[in-house]
Design a protein around this motif. Structure first.
Motif, PDB file in Angstrom:
ATOM      1  N   HIS A   4      42.148  34.301  47.210  1.00  0.00           N
ATOM      2  CA  HIS A   4      43.587  34.173  47.444  1.00  0.00           C
ATOM      3  C   HIS A   4      44.233  35.511  47.155  1.00  0.00           C
ATOM      4  O   HIS A   4      44.281  35.944  46.016  1.00  0.00           O
ATOM      5  N   LEU A   5      44.717  36.158  48.201  1.00  0.00           N
ATOM      6  CA  LEU A   5      45.424  37.420  48.034  1.00  0.00           C
ATOM      7  C   LEU A   5      46.892  37.197  48.371  1.00  0.00           C
ATOM      8  O   LEU A   5      47.216  36.539  49.345  1.00  0.00           O
ATOM      9  N   ASP A   6      47.743  37.758  47.546  1.00  0.00           N
ATOM     10  CA  ASP A   6      49.171  37.639  47.815  1.00  0.00           C
ATOM     11  C   ASP A   6      49.591  38.711  48.810  1.00  0.00           C
ATOM     12  O   ASP A   6      48.861  39.010  49.732  1.00  0.00           O
ATOM     13  N   ASP A   7      50.724  39.306  48.589  1.00  0.00           N
ATOM     14  CA  ASP A   7      51.305  40.203  49.572  1.00  0.00           C
ATOM     15  C   ASP A   7      50.797  41.644  49.520  1.00  0.00           C
ATOM     16  O   ASP A   7      51.153  42.435  50.373  1.00  0.00           O
ATOM     17  N   SER A   8      50.012  42.032  48.517  1.00  0.00           N
ATOM     18  CA  SER A   8      49.591  43.423  48.393  1.00  0.00           C
ATOM     19  C   SER A   8      48.606  43.801  49.495  1.00  0.00           C
ATOM     20  O   SER A   8      47.466  43.352  49.509  1.00  0.00           O
ATOM     21  N   LYS A   9      49.074  44.626  50.413  1.00  0.00           N
ATOM     22  CA  LYS A   9      48.205  45.089  51.501  1.00  0.00           C
ATOM     23  C   LYS A   9      47.123  46.020  50.972  1.00  0.00           C
ATOM     24  O   LYS A   9      46.009  46.026  51.466  1.00  0.00           O
ATOM     25  N   ALA A  10      47.468  46.828  49.962  1.00  0.00           N
ATOM     26  CA  ALA A  10      46.503  47.764  49.389  1.00  0.00           C
ATOM     27  C   ALA A  10      45.306  47.013  48.809  1.00  0.00           C
ATOM     28  O   ALA A  10      44.150  47.379  49.056  1.00  0.00           O
ATOM     29  N   ILE A  11      45.576  45.951  48.065  1.00  0.00           N
ATOM     30  CA  ILE A  11      44.486  45.166  47.476  1.00  0.00           C
ATOM     31  C   ILE A  11      43.712  44.442  48.574  1.00  0.00           C
ATOM     32  O   ILE A  11      42.481  44.437  48.577  1.00  0.00           O
ATOM     33  N   SER A  12      44.412  43.851  49.532  1.00  0.00           N
ATOM     34  CA  SER A  12      43.748  43.128  50.627  1.00  0.00           C
ATOM     35  C   SER A  12      42.798  44.029  51.400  1.00  0.00           C
ATOM     36  O   SER A  12      41.675  43.636  51.713  1.00  0.00           O
ATOM     37  N   ARG A  13      43.257  45.229  51.713  1.00  0.00           N
ATOM     38  CA  ARG A  13      42.414  46.171  52.464  1.00  0.00           C
ATOM     39  C   ARG A  13      41.137  46.508  51.714  1.00  0.00           C
ATOM     40  O   ARG A  13      40.095  46.714  52.313  1.00  0.00           O
ATOM     41  N   THR A  25      31.790  38.785  44.079  1.00  0.00           N
ATOM     42  CA  THR A  25      32.273  40.136  43.781  1.00  0.00           C
ATOM     43  C   THR A  25      33.709  40.305  44.250  1.00  0.00           C
ATOM     44  O   THR A  25      34.552  40.842  43.527  1.00  0.00           O
ATOM     45  N   GLY A  26      33.995  39.848  45.454  1.00  0.00           N
ATOM     46  CA  GLY A  26      35.347  39.940  45.977  1.00  0.00           C
ATOM     47  C   GLY A  26      36.361  39.238  45.096  1.00  0.00           C
ATOM     48  O   GLY A  26      37.453  39.760  44.840  1.00  0.00           O
ATOM     49  N   ILE A  27      36.023  38.070  44.609  1.00  0.00           N
ATOM     50  CA  ILE A  27      36.934  37.302  43.764  1.00  0.00           C
ATOM     51  C   ILE A  27      37.144  37.992  42.411  1.00  0.00           C
ATOM     52  O   ILE A  27      38.274  38.113  41.936  1.00  0.00           O
ATOM     53  N   VAL A  28      36.061  38.476  41.807  1.00  0.00           N
ATOM     54  CA  VAL A  28      36.170  39.162  40.516  1.00  0.00           C
ATOM     55  C   VAL A  28      37.008  40.433  40.658  1.00  0.00           C
ATOM     56  O   VAL A  28      37.910  40.690  39.856  1.00  0.00           O
ATOM     57  N   TYR A  29      36.734  41.222  41.676  1.00  0.00           N
ATOM     58  CA  TYR A  29      37.492  42.459  41.896  1.00  0.00           C
ATOM     59  C   TYR A  29      38.959  42.153  42.190  1.00  0.00           C
ATOM     60  O   TYR A  29      39.849  42.865  41.732  1.00  0.00           O
ATOM     61  N   ALA A  30      39.222  41.102  42.956  1.00  0.00           N
ATOM     62  CA  ALA A  30      40.608  40.724  43.259  1.00  0.00           C
ATOM     63  C   ALA A  30      41.358  40.375  41.978  1.00  0.00           C
ATOM     64  O   ALA A  30      42.511  40.784  41.795  1.00  0.00           O
ATOM     65  N   LYS A  31      40.723  39.634  41.070  1.00  0.00           N
ATOM     66  CA  LYS A  31      41.363  39.288  39.796  1.00  0.00           C
ATOM     67  C   LYS A  31      41.668  40.543  38.995  1.00  0.00           C
ATOM     68  O   LYS A  31      42.749  40.673  38.415  1.00  0.00           O
ATOM     69  N   ARG A  32      40.698  41.463  38.950  1.00  0.00           N
ATOM     70  CA  ARG A  32      40.912  42.711  38.209  1.00  0.00           C
ATOM     71  C   ARG A  32      42.083  43.496  38.789  1.00  0.00           C
ATOM     72  O   ARG A  32      42.915  44.027  38.052  1.00  0.00           O
ATOM     73  N   LEU A  33      42.136  43.567  40.121  1.00  0.00           N
ATOM     74  CA  LEU A  33      43.177  44.365  40.762  1.00  0.00           C
ATOM     75  C   LEU A  33      44.546  43.692  40.689  1.00  0.00           C
ATOM     76  O   LEU A  33      45.572  44.370  40.608  1.00  0.00           O
ATOM     77  N   LYS A  34      44.589  42.369  40.701  1.00  0.00           N
ATOM     78  CA  LYS A  34      45.863  41.667  40.522  1.00  0.00           C
ATOM     79  C   LYS A  34      46.399  41.918  39.115  1.00  0.00           C
ATOM     80  O   LYS A  34      47.602  42.099  38.919  1.00  0.00           O
ATOM     81  N   ASN A  35      45.512  41.959  38.131  1.00  0.00           N
ATOM     82  CA  ASN A  35      45.900  42.274  36.767  1.00  0.00           C
ATOM     83  C   ASN A  35      46.448  43.706  36.707  1.00  0.00           C
ATOM     84  O   ASN A  35      47.483  43.971  36.087  1.00  0.00           O
ATOM     85  N   PHE A  36      45.764  44.630  37.369  1.00  0.00           N
ATOM     86  CA  PHE A  36      46.214  46.022  37.422  1.00  0.00           C
ATOM     87  C   PHE A  36      47.566  46.128  38.133  1.00  0.00           C
ATOM     88  O   PHE A  36      48.439  46.883  37.709  1.00  0.00           O
ATOM     89  N   GLU A  37      47.732  45.358  39.190  1.00  0.00           N
ATOM     90  CA  GLU A  37      48.991  45.367  39.937  1.00  0.00           C
ATOM     91  C   GLU A  37      50.152  44.947  39.030  1.00  0.00           C
ATOM     92  O   GLU A  37      51.249  45.526  39.083  1.00  0.00           O
ATOM     93  N   GLY A  38      49.926  43.942  38.190  1.00  0.00           N
ATOM     94  CA  GLY A  38      50.951  43.511  37.244  1.00  0.00           C
ATOM     95  C   GLY A  38      51.307  44.621  36.265  1.00  0.00           C
ATOM     96  O   GLY A  38      52.490  44.879  35.995  1.00  0.00           O
ATOM     97  N   PHE A  39      50.289  45.305  35.746  1.00  0.00           N
ATOM     98  CA  PHE A  39      50.515  46.436  34.854  1.00  0.00           C
ATOM     99  C   PHE A  39      51.305  47.525  35.567  1.00  0.00           C
ATOM    100  O   PHE A  39      52.272  48.073  35.036  1.00  0.00           O
TER     101      PHE A  39
END
Length: 141
Positions: A4-13, A25-39
């Motif tokens: 599940h990816l929200d609106d971030s095109k950078a993360i989706s790409r 791997t995709g799911i784990v990396y997405a969680k990490r990057l969503k956390n980073f996006e919040g920061f």
């Protein structure tokens, strides 16, 4: 598991090719990057997409990574899952963010990175099998 990816095109790409190769791997990396996006959105008044895709703003990536790593290293930081992060988890998370930034053409000099961003040390223990004699001693006590 679904991605599940929200609106971030950078993360989706970044995530879509990873997810198509390995879902976990995709799911784990997405969680990490969503956390980073919040920061990132708390630290700056603009989005990752503004920074990475639209190239509207400049950010010192070394300062960004150092602040993010420092946040993860503080004793009072608890992951979104409610756990204190181990050094290997912190290192893997920061490496995911570094690879994400590199994917989006952010220049990161490995030598500068090493001097400006302190990643936690990961202590690896050598594991050896118990000998037959050790097992006997353990069972006899």
């Amino acid at each position: 598991m679904r991605l599940h990816l929200d609106d971030s095109k950078a993360i989706s790409r970044y995530i879509k090719p990873l997810y198509s190769n390995n879902h976990t791997t995709g799911i784990v990396y997405a969680k990490r990057l969503k956390n980073f996006e919040g920061f990132f959105s708390q630290k700056y008044s603009f989005t990752l997409d503004d920074f990475l895709i639209r190239k509207t703003f400049n950010v010192d990536v070394y300062e960004l990574l150092a602040d993010y790593t420092f946040l993860k290293l503080t004793d009072d930081y608890i992951s979104p899952d409610g756990f204190k992060l181990s050094n290997i988890t912190i290192k893997n998370t920061v490496n995911t963010v570094i690879n994400f930034l590199l994917f989006h053409d952010q220049d990161i000099n490995p030598r500068k990175l090493k001097h400006k961003v302190r990643l936690p040390k990961v202590v690896r223990q050598n594991k050896e099998a118990l000998t037959k004699e050790d097992i006997i001693k353990i069972l006899q006590t």
